[in-house]
Design an enzyme around this catalytic site. Sequence first.
Site, PDB file in Angstrom:
ATOM      1  N   GLY A   1       0.832  -1.208   0.000  1.00 48.97           N
ATOM      2  CA  GLY A   1       0.000   0.000   0.000  1.00 48.97           C
ATOM      3  C   GLY A   1       0.864   1.254   0.000  1.00 48.97           C
ATOM      4  O   GLY A   1       0.651   2.183  -0.788  1.00 48.97           O
ATOM      5  N   HIS A   2       1.884   1.272   0.870  1.00 49.40           N
ATOM      6  CA  HIS A   2       2.787   2.433   0.910  1.00 49.40           C
ATOM      7  C   HIS A   2       3.533   2.560  -0.425  1.00 49.40           C
ATOM      8  O   HIS A   2       3.724   3.665  -0.952  1.00 49.40           O
ATOM      9  CB  HIS A   2       3.831   2.272   2.021  1.00 49.40           C
ATOM     10  CG  HIS A   2       3.256   2.227   3.404  1.00 49.40           C
ATOM     11  ND1 HIS A   2       3.236   1.082   4.156  1.00 49.40           N
ATOM     12  CD2 HIS A   2       2.694   3.201   4.167  1.00 49.40           C
ATOM     13  CE1 HIS A   2       2.683   1.342   5.340  1.00 49.40           C
ATOM     14  NE2 HIS A   2       2.350   2.619   5.373  1.00 49.40           N
TER      15      HIS A   2
END
Length: 291
Positions: free
Chosen positions: A36-37
């Site tokens: 996600g990051h």
Amino acid sequence: MKTFRDVASIRREVERHRRTGHTIGLVPTMGALHEGHLSLVRAARSGHDLVAVSIFVNPLQFGPDEDFTAYPRDESEDFERLGGAGTDIVFIPAVEDMYEAGRSTTVSVGPLAAKFEGAHRPGHFDGVCTIVAKLFNIVRPHGAFFGQKDAQQAAVLKRMVRDLDFDIEIFVCPTMREPDGLALSSRNAYLSDDDRQRATVLYRALVAGRASLLEDGDAAGAESTMNRVFAEAGVAPDYAAACDPDTFEAPSPARSVLLVVAARVGPARLIDNMLISSEELKGVTVRAAGG
Ligand code: PAF
């Protein structure tokens, strides 16, 4: 990839880039980085000359009984992932650098920050806004990237940027999920195998709530449906609600609706959400809970 650990040296670096006309995209994180990051880093990469990522587990946004100490920290693993995703600059300050003794200013966003997460985690958004405002002042990015999983955080930060006239564009990138729907989160690392199975209840509740809302537009009905899914899984949610995606007030007819859920599963407190766009809701009259 260059690493900076103090405010003065990263300021010098970003000013040098600004003077040559480079645009800067900032991805604020607390580390324990996952896909996600990295999707935020890639989004920043595609529209900016320089990508800066901050890693700072911000004590100000954790309550006294929360997981500040236990929060996963793995600097070398994070650096490896960031290098692979095309990061130019990592800013990884110490707590003493960010919060000097005697600090007494807090950024507070008002009613939007008092609902849902704000109600369950008093002071949380003050902590988030204070650190993000500081990062904005230090890194002076042109764009800043956040995940849709923290939808209320994104809405609160957009409000802060408007209210305080930060000349920064906020980008909100889609939630990344495991194949069974569980939203990626650094806190998933706390889950035992059993808890990991039960944690799918958040996504399942959202899917069921969405189907219910699309069927008859009844926000209260969608909330009951989500609560039923939680009850069947033996998980008590902190909240399972339908709201307006900008104000987090009750949903309005002819507007998109955001379903938001939060629950503790074993040692992990997890949140998730699902946006139902006004196009998808065309032909459905949304009635607010109690309306
Ligand atoms: O979303 C997070 O990881 C944090 O709340 C943030 C935005 C990095 C501020 O500490």
